[in-house]
Design a protein around this motif. Structure first.
Motif, PDB file in Angstrom:
ATOM      1  N   UNK A   1       0.841  -1.191   0.000  1.00  0.00           N
ATOM      2  CA  UNK A   1       0.000   0.000   0.000  1.00  0.00           C
ATOM      3  C   UNK A   1       0.879   1.245   0.000  1.00  0.00           C
ATOM      4  N   UNK A   2       0.405   2.291  -0.681  1.00  0.00           N
ATOM      5  CA  UNK A   2       1.125   3.560  -0.702  1.00  0.00           C
ATOM      6  C   UNK A   2       0.636   4.510   0.377  1.00  0.00           C
ATOM      7  N   UNK A   3      -0.314   4.079   1.175  1.00  0.00           N
ATOM      8  CA  UNK A   3      -0.859   4.908   2.246  1.00  0.00           C
ATOM      9  C   UNK A   3      -0.347   4.360   3.574  1.00  0.00           C
ATOM     10  N   UNK A   4       0.189   5.239   4.412  1.00  0.00           N
ATOM     11  CA  UNK A   4       0.765   4.802   5.679  1.00  0.00           C
ATOM     12  C   UNK A   4      -0.292   4.173   6.588  1.00  0.00           C
ATOM     13  N   UNK A   5       0.157   3.400   7.538  1.00  0.00           N
ATOM     14  CA  UNK A   5      -0.746   2.771   8.498  1.00  0.00           C
ATOM     15  C   UNK A   5      -1.527   3.834   9.262  1.00  0.00           C
ATOM     16  N   UNK A   6      -0.851   4.898   9.692  1.00  0.00           N
ATOM     17  CA  UNK A   6      -1.516   5.957  10.456  1.00  0.00           C
ATOM     18  C   UNK A   6      -2.628   6.617   9.646  1.00  0.00           C
ATOM     19  N   UNK A   7      -2.365   6.879   8.359  1.00  0.00           N
ATOM     20  CA  UNK A   7      -3.398   7.483   7.510  1.00  0.00           C
ATOM     21  C   UNK A   7      -4.560   6.520   7.285  1.00  0.00           C
ATOM     22  N   UNK A   8      -4.269   5.235   7.133  1.00  0.00           N
ATOM     23  CA  UNK A   8      -5.348   4.264   6.961  1.00  0.00           C
ATOM     24  C   UNK A   8      -6.189   4.157   8.226  1.00  0.00           C
ATOM     25  N   UNK A   9      -5.546   4.209   9.385  1.00  0.00           N
ATOM     26  CA  UNK A   9      -6.287   4.188  10.652  1.00  0.00           C
ATOM     27  C   UNK A   9      -7.170   5.426  10.756  1.00  0.00           C
ATOM     28  N   UNK A  10      -6.654   6.585  10.348  1.00  0.00           N
ATOM     29  CA  UNK A  10      -7.445   7.820  10.381  1.00  0.00           C
ATOM     30  C   UNK A  10      -8.664   7.710   9.472  1.00  0.00           C
ATOM     31  N   UNK A  11      -8.479   7.157   8.296  1.00  0.00           N
ATOM     32  CA  UNK A  11      -9.591   6.991   7.348  1.00  0.00           C
ATOM     33  C   UNK A  11     -10.632   6.034   7.923  1.00  0.00           C
ATOM     34  N   UNK A  12     -10.193   4.932   8.476  1.00  0.00           N
ATOM     35  CA  UNK A  12     -11.119   3.943   9.034  1.00  0.00           C
ATOM     36  C   UNK A  12     -11.830   4.505  10.262  1.00  0.00           C
ATOM     37  N   UNK A  13     -11.113   5.237  11.097  1.00  0.00           N
ATOM     38  CA  UNK A  13     -11.730   5.852  12.272  1.00  0.00           C
ATOM     39  C   UNK A  13     -12.795   6.863  11.857  1.00  0.00           C
ATOM     40  N   UNK A  14     -12.510   7.645  10.811  1.00  0.00           N
ATOM     41  CA  UNK A  14     -13.513   8.600  10.299  1.00  0.00           C
ATOM     42  C   UNK A  14     -14.717   7.843   9.739  1.00  0.00           C
ATOM     43  N   UNK A  15     -14.470   6.738   9.061  1.00  0.00           N
ATOM     44  CA  UNK A  15     -15.560   5.916   8.526  1.00  0.00           C
ATOM     45  C   UNK A  15     -16.437   5.384   9.659  1.00  0.00           C
ATOM     46  N   UNK A  16     -15.807   4.886  10.714  1.00  0.00           N
ATOM     47  CA  UNK A  16     -16.540   4.326  11.851  1.00  0.00           C
ATOM     48  C   UNK A  16     -17.314   5.411  12.608  1.00  0.00           C
ATOM     49  N   UNK A  17     -16.768   6.624  12.629  1.00  0.00           N
ATOM     50  CA  UNK A  17     -17.378   7.697  13.417  1.00  0.00           C
ATOM     51  C   UNK A  17     -18.421   8.489  12.638  1.00  0.00           C
TER      52      UNK A  17
ATOM     53  N   UNK B   1      -8.481   0.613  17.457  1.00  0.00           N
ATOM     54  CA  UNK B   1      -7.689   1.325  16.455  1.00  0.00           C
ATOM     55  C   UNK B   1      -6.950   2.524  17.032  1.00  0.00           C
ATOM     56  N   UNK B   2      -7.232   2.880  18.281  1.00  0.00           N
ATOM     57  CA  UNK B   2      -6.728   4.142  18.823  1.00  0.00           C
ATOM     58  C   UNK B   2      -5.255   4.126  19.213  1.00  0.00           C
ATOM     59  N   UNK B   3      -4.662   2.963  19.406  1.00  0.00           N
ATOM     60  CA  UNK B   3      -3.250   2.898  19.804  1.00  0.00           C
ATOM     61  C   UNK B   3      -2.501   2.009  18.807  1.00  0.00           C
ATOM     62  N   UNK B   4      -1.929   2.615  17.738  1.00  0.00           N
ATOM     63  CA  UNK B   4      -1.324   1.833  16.654  1.00  0.00           C
ATOM     64  C   UNK B   4      -0.297   0.775  17.081  1.00  0.00           C
ATOM     65  N   UNK B   5       0.608   1.043  18.037  1.00  0.00           N
ATOM     66  CA  UNK B   5       1.553  -0.026  18.392  1.00  0.00           C
ATOM     67  C   UNK B   5       0.856  -1.296  18.895  1.00  0.00           C
ATOM     68  N   UNK B   6      -0.185  -1.126  19.694  1.00  0.00           N
ATOM     69  CA  UNK B   6      -0.932  -2.289  20.188  1.00  0.00           C
ATOM     70  C   UNK B   6      -1.693  -2.958  19.046  1.00  0.00           C
ATOM     71  N   UNK B   7      -2.280  -2.159  18.160  1.00  0.00           N
ATOM     72  CA  UNK B   7      -2.997  -2.672  16.996  1.00  0.00           C
ATOM     73  C   UNK B   7      -2.085  -3.578  16.166  1.00  0.00           C
ATOM     74  N   UNK B   8      -0.878  -3.110  15.892  1.00  0.00           N
ATOM     75  CA  UNK B   8       0.079  -3.887  15.096  1.00  0.00           C
ATOM     76  C   UNK B   8       0.398  -5.209  15.796  1.00  0.00           C
TER      77      UNK B   8
END
Length: 173
Positions: free
Chosen positions: A83-99, A140-147
């Motif tokens: 993927x060309x989109x960073x993990x942090x940006x993907x988490x932001x997109x998914x969090x916005x989708x969920x919210x 999704x709120x804490x990326x190190x734990x998510x990974x």
């Protein structure tokens, strides 16, 4: 593929990637065949990442196992394989989708991420990851734990779609 845990508060660029590689203890890295101490640098390839208003190119290190002959890319945990989109940006997109489904702030912060790319990320999330994350109650709120949890439960980086073998290397603190 070997994913290396890195701090999520550091910006990713070629210099920080090189620092990650230069501080690795290669004898501690494990191949997907299960052997350790058998990986040597084999080469590099260019990887593009959408960031800010344009993007960055990273020269990604590949290693080769002297035991089984397989090659592996060394990816920081900030990246999602293929993927060309960073993990942090993907988490932001998914969090916005969920919210709320409001992606304006994301697109303003990273203009190279448009509506089509956001739709693609949401589609992959819904198809491949949403049920997994909810079933195992992975936040999704804490990326190190998510990974760490995604590797523990599924053997892959969060949002990794291809089933390429991937090992998480926890860097010593």
């Amino acid at each position: 593929m070997i994913t290396i845990t890195v701090p999520f508060d550091n910006p990713l660029n070629q210099k920080t990637y090189e620092n990650i590689i230069n501080t690795l203890q290669f004898h501690q890295l494990q191949c997907t065949c299960g052997h350790s101490g058998c990986l040597t640098i084999h080469g590099y390839y260019t990887r593009s990442l959408k960031k800010d208003d344009s993007g960055i190119s990273l020269s990604i290190c590949r290693v080769r196992c002297s035991h089984c002959g397989r090659t592996h890319a060394l990816l920081p945990s900030l990246l999602v394989p293929y993927s060309q989109v960073s993990l942090q940006d993907q988490i932001s997109i998914i969090s916005a989708y969920e919210a709320s489904g409001d992606y304006e702030e994301i697109m303003d912060g990273t203009p190279s991420v448009d509506e089509n790319l956001i739709a693609s990320i949401i589609k992959r999330y819904v198809k491949h990851w949403m049920q997994k994350v909810r079933s195992f109650r992975i936040g999704l709120s804490f990326p190190p734990r998510l990974v760490k949890q995604c590797f523990a439960f599924f053997g892959n980086q969060f949002m990794q779609i291809r089933q390429t073998p991937n090992i998480l290397f926890l860097t010593p603190t």
